[in-house]
Design a protein around this motif. Structure first.
Motif, PDB file in Angstrom:
ATOM      1  N   CYS A 148     -13.111   2.098 -21.463  1.00 16.80           N
ATOM      2  CA  CYS A 148     -11.703   2.130 -20.979  1.00 16.80           C
ATOM      3  C   CYS A 148     -11.554   1.998 -19.289  1.00 16.80           C
ATOM      4  CB  CYS A 148     -10.802   2.969 -21.455  1.00 16.80           C
ATOM      5  SG  CYS A 148     -10.537   2.900 -23.092  1.00 16.80           S
ATOM      6  N   ASP A 149     -10.683   1.462 -18.802  1.00 19.35           N
ATOM      7  CA  ASP A 149     -10.350   1.430 -17.409  1.00 19.35           C
ATOM      8  C   ASP A 149      -9.658   2.711 -17.016  1.00 19.35           C
ATOM      9  OD1 ASP A 149     -10.061  -1.436 -18.200  1.00 19.35           O
ATOM     10  OD2 ASP A 149     -11.148  -1.422 -16.379  1.00 19.35           O
ATOM     11  N   ALA A 150      -9.003   3.197 -17.815  1.00 20.94           N
ATOM     12  CA  ALA A 150      -7.889   4.328 -17.460  1.00 20.94           C
ATOM     13  C   ALA A 150      -7.282   4.982 -18.805  1.00 20.94           C
ATOM     14  CB  ALA A 150      -6.812   3.702 -16.662  1.00 20.94           C
ATOM     15  N   VAL A 151      -6.636   6.077 -18.510  1.00 23.11           N
ATOM     16  CA  VAL A 151      -5.922   6.676 -19.657  1.00 23.11           C
ATOM     17  C   VAL A 151      -4.586   6.656 -19.147  1.00 23.11           C
ATOM     18  CG1 VAL A 151      -5.740   8.853 -21.016  1.00 23.11           C
ATOM     19  CG2 VAL A 151      -8.021   7.943 -20.257  1.00 23.11           C
ATOM     20  N   THR A 152      -3.754   6.153 -20.267  1.00 22.81           N
ATOM     21  CA  THR A 152      -2.494   6.390 -19.934  1.00 22.81           C
ATOM     22  C   THR A 152      -1.478   7.277 -20.818  1.00 22.81           C
ATOM     23  OG1 THR A 152      -1.911   4.375 -21.397  1.00 22.81           O
ATOM     24  CG2 THR A 152      -2.227   3.748 -19.221  1.00 22.81           C
ATOM     25  N   MET A 153      -0.311   7.561 -20.437  1.00 20.53           N
ATOM     26  CA  MET A 153       0.678   8.339 -21.455  1.00 20.53           C
ATOM     27  C   MET A 153       2.001   8.104 -21.030  1.00 20.53           C
ATOM     28  SD  MET A 153       0.767  12.289 -22.126  1.00 20.53           S
ATOM     29  CE  MET A 153       2.125  12.968 -23.350  1.00 20.53           C
ATOM     30  N   THR A 154       2.766   7.788 -22.111  1.00 21.14           N
ATOM     31  CA  THR A 154       4.275   7.622 -21.788  1.00 21.14           C
ATOM     32  C   THR A 154       4.769   8.816 -22.535  1.00 21.14           C
ATOM     33  OG1 THR A 154       4.275   5.103 -21.984  1.00 21.14           O
ATOM     34  CG2 THR A 154       6.316   6.337 -22.371  1.00 21.14           C
ATOM     35  N   GLY A 155       5.766   9.829 -21.731  1.00 21.47           N
ATOM     36  CA  GLY A 155       6.159  10.947 -22.396  1.00 21.47           C
ATOM     37  C   GLY A 155       7.679  11.331 -21.512  1.00 21.47           C
ATOM     38  N   ARG A 156       7.791  12.667 -22.095  1.00 20.40           N
ATOM     39  CA  ARG A 156       9.004  13.114 -21.417  1.00 20.40           C
ATOM     40  C   ARG A 156       8.379  13.546 -19.965  1.00 20.40           C
ATOM     41  NH1 ARG A 156       9.395  18.313 -23.748  1.00 20.40           N
ATOM     42  NH2 ARG A 156       7.377  18.034 -24.766  1.00 20.40           N
ATOM     43  N   MET A 157       9.440  13.760 -18.993  1.00 23.44           N
ATOM     44  CA  MET A 157       9.166  14.008 -17.545  1.00 23.44           C
ATOM     45  C   MET A 157       8.408  15.373 -17.583  1.00 23.44           C
ATOM     46  SD  MET A 157      10.300  11.412 -16.074  1.00 23.44           S
ATOM     47  CE  MET A 157      10.578  12.082 -14.366  1.00 23.44           C
ATOM     48  N   GLY A 158       8.506  16.109 -18.348  1.00 28.72           N
ATOM     49  CA  GLY A 158       7.503  17.336 -18.116  1.00 28.72           C
ATOM     50  C   GLY A 158       6.312  17.182 -18.321  1.00 28.72           C
ATOM     51  N   GLN A 184       4.283  14.873 -16.901  1.00 25.89           N
ATOM     52  CA  GLN A 184       4.364  14.501 -15.412  1.00 25.89           C
ATOM     53  C   GLN A 184       3.564  15.686 -14.612  1.00 25.89           C
ATOM     54  OE1 GLN A 184       7.157  12.552 -13.004  1.00 25.89           O
ATOM     55  NE2 GLN A 184       5.596  11.963 -11.742  1.00 25.89           N
ATOM     56  N   ARG A 185       4.395  16.735 -14.739  1.00 26.98           N
ATOM     57  CA  ARG A 185       4.019  17.924 -13.887  1.00 26.98           C
ATOM     58  C   ARG A 185       2.759  18.680 -14.595  1.00 26.98           C
ATOM     59  NH1 ARG A 185       8.132  20.518 -15.338  1.00 26.98           N
ATOM     60  NH2 ARG A 185       7.526  21.601 -17.058  1.00 26.98           N
ATOM     61  N   VAL A 186       2.402  18.491 -15.989  1.00 25.52           N
ATOM     62  CA  VAL A 186       1.459  19.033 -16.434  1.00 25.52           C
ATOM     63  C   VAL A 186       0.112  18.203 -16.187  1.00 25.52           C
ATOM     64  CG1 VAL A 186       0.383  19.788 -18.653  1.00 25.52           C
ATOM     65  CG2 VAL A 186       2.664  20.185 -18.342  1.00 25.52           C
ATOM     66  N   LEU A 187       0.297  16.896 -16.345  1.00 26.82           N
ATOM     67  CA  LEU A 187      -0.931  16.030 -16.232  1.00 26.82           C
ATOM     68  C   LEU A 187      -1.246  15.553 -14.855  1.00 26.82           C
ATOM     69  CD1 LEU A 187      -0.194  13.515 -19.367  1.00 26.82           C
ATOM     70  CD2 LEU A 187      -1.829  15.569 -19.085  1.00 26.82           C
ATOM     71  N   ASN A 188      -0.388  15.778 -13.954  1.00 26.56           N
ATOM     72  CA  ASN A 188      -0.796  15.576 -12.453  1.00 26.56           C
ATOM     73  C   ASN A 188      -1.969  16.619 -12.102  1.00 26.56           C
ATOM     74  OD1 ASN A 188       1.049  13.614 -11.748  1.00 26.56           O
ATOM     75  ND2 ASN A 188       2.688  15.042 -11.018  1.00 26.56           N
ATOM     76  N   LYS A 189      -1.866  17.829 -12.805  1.00 23.64           N
ATOM     77  CA  LYS A 189      -2.793  18.656 -12.336  1.00 23.64           C
ATOM     78  C   LYS A 189      -4.142  18.330 -12.890  1.00 23.64           C
ATOM     79  CE  LYS A 189       0.437  22.534 -12.553  1.00 23.64           C
ATOM     80  NZ  LYS A 189       0.891  23.545 -13.378  1.00 23.64           N
ATOM     81  N   ARG A 190      -4.236  17.381 -13.777  1.00 21.13           N
ATOM     82  CA  ARG A 190      -5.491  16.902 -14.318  1.00 21.13           C
ATOM     83  C   ARG A 190      -5.869  15.296 -13.811  1.00 21.13           C
ATOM     84  NH1 ARG A 190      -5.769  20.788 -17.391  1.00 21.13           N
ATOM     85  NH2 ARG A 190      -7.215  21.174 -19.194  1.00 21.13           N
ATOM     86  N   GLY A 191      -5.429  15.032 -12.687  1.00 23.49           N
ATOM     87  CA  GLY A 191      -5.657  13.854 -11.967  1.00 23.49           C
ATOM     88  C   GLY A 191      -4.794  12.473 -12.567  1.00 23.49           C
ATOM     89  N   THR A 245      -1.630  10.317 -12.309  1.00 24.08           N
ATOM     90  CA  THR A 245      -0.474   9.868 -11.294  1.00 24.08           C
ATOM     91  C   THR A 245       0.491   8.924 -11.982  1.00 24.08           C
ATOM     92  OG1 THR A 245      -1.663   7.993 -10.400  1.00 24.08           O
ATOM     93  CG2 THR A 245      -1.944  10.109  -9.463  1.00 24.08           C
ATOM     94  N   SER A 246       1.584   8.855 -11.403  1.00 30.93           N
ATOM     95  CA  SER A 246       2.418   7.893 -11.913  1.00 30.93           C
ATOM     96  C   SER A 246       2.154   6.453 -11.559  1.00 30.93           C
ATOM     97  CB  SER A 246       4.044   8.389 -11.658  1.00 30.93           C
ATOM     98  OG  SER A 246       4.273   9.525 -12.310  1.00 30.93           O
ATOM     99  N   SER A 247       2.367   5.611 -12.606  1.00 29.66           N
ATOM    100  CA  SER A 247       1.921   4.262 -12.130  1.00 29.66           C
ATOM    101  C   SER A 247       3.043   3.216 -12.558  1.00 29.66           C
ATOM    102  CB  SER A 247       0.751   3.696 -12.690  1.00 29.66           C
ATOM    103  OG  SER A 247       0.889   3.512 -14.330  1.00 29.66           O
ATOM    104  N   PHE A 248       4.002   3.977 -13.437  1.00 33.22           N
ATOM    105  CA  PHE A 248       5.188   3.097 -13.620  1.00 33.22           C
ATOM    106  C   PHE A 248       6.287   4.018 -14.435  1.00 33.22           C
ATOM    107  CE2 PHE A 248       2.217   2.061 -16.978  1.00 33.22           C
ATOM    108  CZ  PHE A 248       2.711   2.515 -18.157  1.00 33.22           C
ATOM    109  N   VAL A 249       7.338   3.863 -14.612  1.00 32.13           N
ATOM    110  CA  VAL A 249       8.395   4.436 -15.342  1.00 32.13           C
ATOM    111  C   VAL A 249       8.794   3.659 -16.480  1.00 32.13           C
ATOM    112  CG1 VAL A 249      10.154   3.601 -13.779  1.00 32.13           C
ATOM    113  CG2 VAL A 249      10.321   5.872 -15.026  1.00 32.13           C
TER     114      VAL A 249
END
Length: 120
Positions: A89-99, A101-108, A110-114
């Motif tokens: 895979c080229d990347a890992v993605t997730m669509t989820g609640r705004m919270g 974003q705060r948790v996963l930013n600590k794991r590298g 970044t927001s690529s789209f909304v």
């Protein structure tokens, strides 16, 4: 434990996550896990459901549903990320609640789209 047993055990976490996405029901997840479309990542107090999507230009590991103990969920995110890398895979993605974003930013992450929604 068998896949069926794990799905039953993880059902409350899966259904809680489905309440937000409203794109599938539990039966769809069961069917997808048995067909290989989805991958269930069970932990003692959490679970993650992933989906590998192959597009013409990219292959992505999508973190589809997550629930349960946050520390365990984050361990599953790390494991799924490694599996995505091993699967090419080229990347890992997730669509989820705004919270998330705060948790996963600590794991590298970044927001690529909304994703926005307008109910009709």
């Amino acid at each position: 434990m068998s896949l069926a047993q794990e799905l039953i055990r993880c059902r409350p976490w899966i259904e809680a996550a489905l309440d937000y996405s409203r794109t599938h029901d539990f039966g769809n997840i069961v069917q997808g896990c048995f067909s290989g479309e989805f991958q269930l990542w069970p932990a003692p107090n959490a679970c993650l459901v992933t989906q590998i999507s192959v597009f013409p230009q990219r292959k992505l590991m999508h973190l589809f549903l997550a629930g349960g103990d946050m520390d365990e969920v984050l361990q599953l995110v790390d494991a799924a990320t490694e599996m995505g890398r091993a699967e090419g895979c080229d990347a890992v993605t997730m669509t989820g609640r705004m919270g998330w974003q705060r948790v996963l930013n600590k794991r590298g992450f970044t927001s690529s789209f909304v994703t926005m929604e307008r109910k009709l």
